[in-house]
Design a protein around this motif. Sequence first.
Motif, short mmCIF file in Angstrom:
data_model
loop_
_atom_site.label_atom_id
_atom_site.label_comp_id
_atom_site.label_asym_id
_atom_site.label_seq_id
_atom_site.Cartn_x
_atom_site.Cartn_y
_atom_site.Cartn_z
N ASP A 1 -21.72 -2.33 19.41
CA ASP A 1 -22.19 -0.95 19.39
C ASP A 1 -21.50 -0.15 18.29
OD1 ASP A 1 -23.79 1.21 20.61
OD2 ASP A 1 -21.82 2.06 21.11
N ALA A 2 -20.25 -0.52 18.00
CA ALA A 2 -19.49 0.19 16.97
C ALA A 2 -19.72 -0.41 15.58
CB ALA A 2 -18.00 0.17 17.31
N GLY A 3 -20.65 -1.36 15.48
CA GLY A 3 -20.97 -1.94 14.19
C GLY A 3 -19.96 -2.98 13.71
N GLN A 4 -19.19 -3.53 14.63
CA GLN A 4 -18.19 -4.53 14.28
C GLN A 4 -18.57 -5.87 14.89
OE1 GLN A 4 -14.28 -3.08 15.28
NE2 GLN A 4 -14.74 -1.03 14.52
N SER A 5 -17.89 -6.90 14.44
CA SER A 5 -18.15 -8.24 14.95
C SER A 5 -17.64 -8.37 16.39
CB SER A 5 -17.44 -9.27 14.07
OG SER A 5 -17.45 -10.54 14.68
N GLY A 6 -18.36 -9.12 17.19
CA GLY A 6 -17.91 -9.39 18.56
C GLY A 6 -16.61 -10.18 18.58
N TRP A 7 -16.31 -10.84 17.48
CA TRP A 7 -15.06 -11.60 17.39
C TRP A 7 -13.84 -10.69 17.38
CZ3 TRP A 7 -14.45 -16.51 18.39
CH2 TRP A 7 -15.56 -17.34 18.34
N MET A 8 -14.04 -9.40 17.19
CA MET A 8 -12.93 -8.45 17.29
C MET A 8 -12.36 -8.42 18.71
SD MET A 8 -12.13 -7.06 14.44
CE MET A 8 -11.20 -5.65 14.97
N THR A 9 -13.11 -8.99 19.65
CA THR A 9 -12.63 -9.10 21.03
C THR A 9 -11.32 -9.87 21.08
OG1 THR A 9 -14.91 -9.02 21.80
CG2 THR A 9 -13.29 -9.87 23.34
N VAL A 10 -11.13 -10.80 20.16
CA VAL A 10 -9.86 -11.55 20.09
C VAL A 10 -8.70 -10.58 19.87
CG1 VAL A 10 -8.57 -13.31 18.83
CG2 VAL A 10 -10.99 -13.65 19.30
N ALA B 1 -8.66 -7.48 20.84
CA ALA B 1 -8.48 -6.75 22.10
C ALA B 1 -7.71 -7.61 23.10
CB ALA B 1 -9.83 -6.35 22.67
N ILE B 2 -7.99 -8.91 23.12
CA ILE B 2 -7.26 -9.82 24.02
C ILE B 2 -5.79 -9.83 23.65
CG2 ILE B 2 -6.94 -12.25 24.63
CD1 ILE B 2 -10.02 -12.55 24.34
N ILE B 3 -5.50 -9.93 22.36
CA ILE B 3 -4.10 -9.94 21.90
C ILE B 3 -3.42 -8.63 22.28
CG2 ILE B 3 -2.62 -9.94 19.85
CD1 ILE B 3 -4.68 -11.94 18.62
N ALA B 4 -4.13 -7.50 22.12
CA ALA B 4 -3.55 -6.20 22.48
C ALA B 4 -3.24 -6.13 23.97
CB ALA B 4 -4.52 -5.08 22.08
N VAL B 5 -4.16 -6.60 24.82
CA VAL B 5 -3.92 -6.57 26.26
C VAL B 5 -2.74 -7.47 26.62
CG1 VAL B 5 -4.88 -7.25 28.51
CG2 VAL B 5 -6.25 -5.89 26.93
N VAL B 6 -2.65 -8.64 25.99
CA VAL B 6 -1.53 -9.55 26.28
C VAL B 6 -0.20 -8.92 25.89
CG1 VAL B 6 -0.48 -11.75 25.61
CG2 VAL B 6 -2.90 -11.67 26.20
N VAL B 7 -0.14 -8.33 24.70
CA VAL B 7 1.11 -7.70 24.24
C VAL B 7 1.51 -6.54 25.14
CG1 VAL B 7 2.15 -6.36 22.36
CG2 VAL B 7 0.89 -8.46 21.85
N ILE B 8 0.55 -5.68 25.46
CA ILE B 8 0.83 -4.54 26.35
C ILE B 8 1.26 -5.04 27.72
CG2 ILE B 8 -0.20 -2.56 27.54
CD1 ILE B 8 -1.98 -2.20 25.01
N SER B 9 0.61 -6.08 28.23
CA SER B 9 0.97 -6.65 29.54
C SER B 9 2.40 -7.19 29.54
CB SER B 9 0.00 -7.76 29.93
OG SER B 9 -1.28 -7.25 30.14
N ILE B 10 2.77 -7.86 28.47
CA ILE B 10 4.13 -8.40 28.38
C ILE B 10 5.16 -7.27 28.38
CG2 ILE B 10 5.75 -9.59 26.84
CD1 ILE B 10 3.38 -11.44 26.07
N VAL B 11 4.90 -6.23 27.59
CA VAL B 11 5.83 -5.10 27.53
C VAL B 11 5.95 -4.43 28.90
CG1 VAL B 11 6.20 -2.80 26.53
CG2 VAL B 11 5.52 -4.71 25.06
N ILE B 12 4.83 -4.16 29.54
CA ILE B 12 4.85 -3.52 30.87
C ILE B 12 5.51 -4.45 31.88
CG2 ILE B 12 3.42 -2.67 32.77
CD1 ILE B 12 1.40 -1.74 30.61
#
Length: 153
Positions: A78-87, A89-100
């Motif tokens: 929807d934002a005009g980017q590749s769906g592969w950008m989901t990777v 987002a996954i990395i961001a969630v993992v990093v935030i989860s580790i910090v929390i």
Amino acid sequence: MNFQQFIIDPKDAKRILIGAKGKLGPMEFAQGLVAIIAGSLILNLVSLVPGIGPLISLIVGLVLAFAWVCIFSKRFHDAGQSGWMTVAAIIAVVVISIVIGVILTPVFGGVSLTEMNSMQTMSSGIVIKNMITSVLANAAVGYYMFKLKPALV
């Protein structure tokens, strides 16, 4: 905005949660993410059930992970980017989860790797920590995704 707007309509659930093709606007994305987080919270509680709880959590958790990838991929489309950008987002969630997780471990307790093999079920402290971590990490990345501007076509 009221809370009712974030509740997914059952007739739209399949379209929103399944399949990585297509686009999702901010509201549909938020509805899908709220449904997935709610399912995840329930699964964390199910994991406390001795015996079959962890197995059920694993199987349904994989289905929820697939739905998570689908809604993020559609939102990136929807934002005009590749769906592969989901990777990313996954990395961001993992990093935030580790910090929390590192921050919350002294509060709720943790498990060493040697103790993990002998555990039959998870302790309630670990489950609560996992629930808080999941909600906060997904909320942070989800807020960013919600605010993405649709592509100008």
